[in-house]
Write an enzyme that holds these catalytic residues in place. Structure first.
Site, PDB file in Angstrom:
ATOM      1  N   ASP A 175      14.117   9.054 -15.879  1.00  0.00           N
ATOM      2  CA  ASP A 175      12.799   9.144 -15.245  1.00  0.00           C
ATOM      3  C   ASP A 175      11.815   9.902 -16.126  1.00  0.00           C
ATOM      4  O   ASP A 175      10.718   9.414 -16.424  1.00  0.00           O
ATOM      5  CB  ASP A 175      12.921   9.871 -13.908  1.00  0.00           C
ATOM      6  CG  ASP A 175      13.163   8.927 -12.741  1.00  0.00           C
ATOM      7  OD1 ASP A 175      12.567   7.841 -12.740  1.00  0.00           O
ATOM      8  OD2 ASP A 175      13.925   9.283 -11.838  1.00  0.00           O
ATOM      9  N   LEU A 176      12.180  11.101 -16.505  1.00  0.00           N
ATOM     10  CA  LEU A 176      11.264  11.928 -17.286  1.00  0.00           C
ATOM     11  C   LEU A 176      11.023  11.333 -18.664  1.00  0.00           C
ATOM     12  O   LEU A 176       9.907  11.381 -19.182  1.00  0.00           O
ATOM     13  CB  LEU A 176      11.818  13.344 -17.416  1.00  0.00           C
ATOM     14  CG  LEU A 176      12.004  14.111 -16.102  1.00  0.00           C
ATOM     15  CD1 LEU A 176      12.566  15.503 -16.373  1.00  0.00           C
ATOM     16  CD2 LEU A 176      10.694  14.211 -15.333  1.00  0.00           C
TER      17      LEU A 176
END
Length: 399
Positions: free
Chosen positions: A180-181
């Site tokens: 995600d990041l």
């Protein structure tokens, strides 16, 4: 500069003057747009009037209001507008906003924006300067494109979980949501590259990335090991697959992490633990041999390190120039680490419902156009009137 009162000034960062329409929710997209907002961009978060970003309600824990702390962590420095993109009026209002925007960022499933008539080909037809970014689970094309993308699933499918945890242990995901990041970071880099290109050419463009490609792109050591040996990398706990010793070792009261990943540092480590005989030991005389004999090496080192406390070893290693550090929890880091505070990595924003809340500061330190925390995370639809009722001249000045 981290502002104690984020409402006391408008952003003046490096991206001031750029307007971003943020059609994202949950983590990867909001993380990307938060980076841009920290750098001064005017990020307008477009949310459904039926609850908004799902992170407001269904992720994390709410305290005083209805917005979860997970939402508050990812949406500072933004303004919120509610639009029903399934209605003709909502779509019409969005298109008018898009005509004033420099950048549109979305993380719907592939195909959704095309069905709504707000994809890049549609919006750029009359706005060729538009930069449009898509973040998805697996990319806009390929066999997995239609699959829902979650960090856990992607970590499993890209091999990340196969090399995380202790050897022979149960599957373990990375404690940080790296897919995600990572996708958010890569998207922000892509957007900034497109902005630079537009300065040169006057033209916008479309860009996309995915959680899957982000996690895979960060597998630089693992892919290298596989191509070099023909064998799939396995979990190594805290150890490094390219050098040894480079891992956590047990002490009398916990663990110490050591980075003796070249010959000078290896010799320094041996001197600190009073085992200079290991420097010329045929099993450990260079990194290749230390890697091959890692189990024996770690057993020898662990026996020695268990004789003293973590603090004693860290002090001795650092004094000798050998990289070392303790393993700490987030209470240690966020409540007691003076370095974190002096580096501006904790800030406070005054939320209209929650009151003062702590948020992480920005890791980007620019001298002339500093990034900062300018305003608290918005309430759902908080800025409808000031944005949706603005005139074209107002929008031009804002952008």
């Amino acid at each position: 500069m981290i502002m104690d009162d984020p409402t006391s000034a408008e952003p003046s960062g490096a991206l001031a003057g750029l307007r971003v329409l943020d059609l994202t929710q949950v983590m990867s997209g909001p993380y990307c747009t938060m980076i841009l907002a920290d750098l001064g961009a005017d990020v307008i978060k477009i949310e459904s009037p039926a609850g908004g970003d799902q992170t407001r309600r269904s992720w994390g824990v709410a305290v005083k209001g209805t917005d979860s702390r997970a939402f508050l962590a990812l949406n500072r420095n933004k303004r919120s507008v509610t639009l029903d993109l399934k209605s003709a009026d909502g779509l019409s209002r969005f298109r008018r906003l898009a005509a004033t925007a420099d950048i549109v960022i979305e993380n719907f499933r592939p195909g959704v924006t095309k069905r709504l008539g707000i994809d890049y080909p549609e919006l750029s037809r009359d706005h060729p300067e538009l930069i449009y970014a898509s973040i998805s689970g697996f990319g806009q094309t390929g066999p997995y494109a239609s699959r829902p993308g979650y960090d856990l699933i992607v970590q499993a499918m890209t091999g990340v979980m196969s090399i995380t945890g202790e050897p022979g242990g149960e599957p373990v995901k990375s404690g940080l949501p790296i897919a995600d990041l990572g996708a958010g970071l890569f998207a922000a880099v892509g957007v900034l590259a497109a902005v630079t290109d537009r300065h040169r050419t006057g033209k916008g463009q479309y860009l996309e990335t995915s959680l899957y490609e982000a996690a895979l792109a960060m597998s630089v050591w693992e892919s290298t090991e596989f191509w070099a040996t023909g064998e799939a990398p396995a979990a190594l706990g805290s150890a490094n697959r390219m050098s040894a010793p480079y891992q956590a070792l047990p002490t009398a009261d916990g663990y110490v992490t050591i980075g003796a990943n070249n010959e000078k540092l290896w010799a320094g480590l041996c001197r600190v633990i009073d085992r200079t005989d290991l420097i010329t030991d045929p099993r450990f005389s260079d990194n290749t041999r230390r890697m091959a004999s890692r189990a024996e090496l770690i057993e020898i080192l662990s026996e020695r390190f268990r004789t003293r406390s973590t603090e004693v070893w860290v002090d001795a290693l650092l004094a000798a120039g050998v990289p070392a550090g303790p393993i700490r929890n987030y209470s240690d880091v966020l409540d007691h680490d003076q370095h974190v505070r002096e580096r501006g990595m904790i800030s406070t924003v005054d939320h209209p419902v929650e009151g003062p809340i702590r948020v992480l500061g920005t890791p980007l330190k620019l001298t002339r156009t500093p990034a900062g925390v300018w305003r608290p995370p918005p309430l759902l639809g908080e800025h409808n009137q000031e944005i949706l009722d603005e005139s074209p001249a107002d929008a031009e000045r804002a952008g």
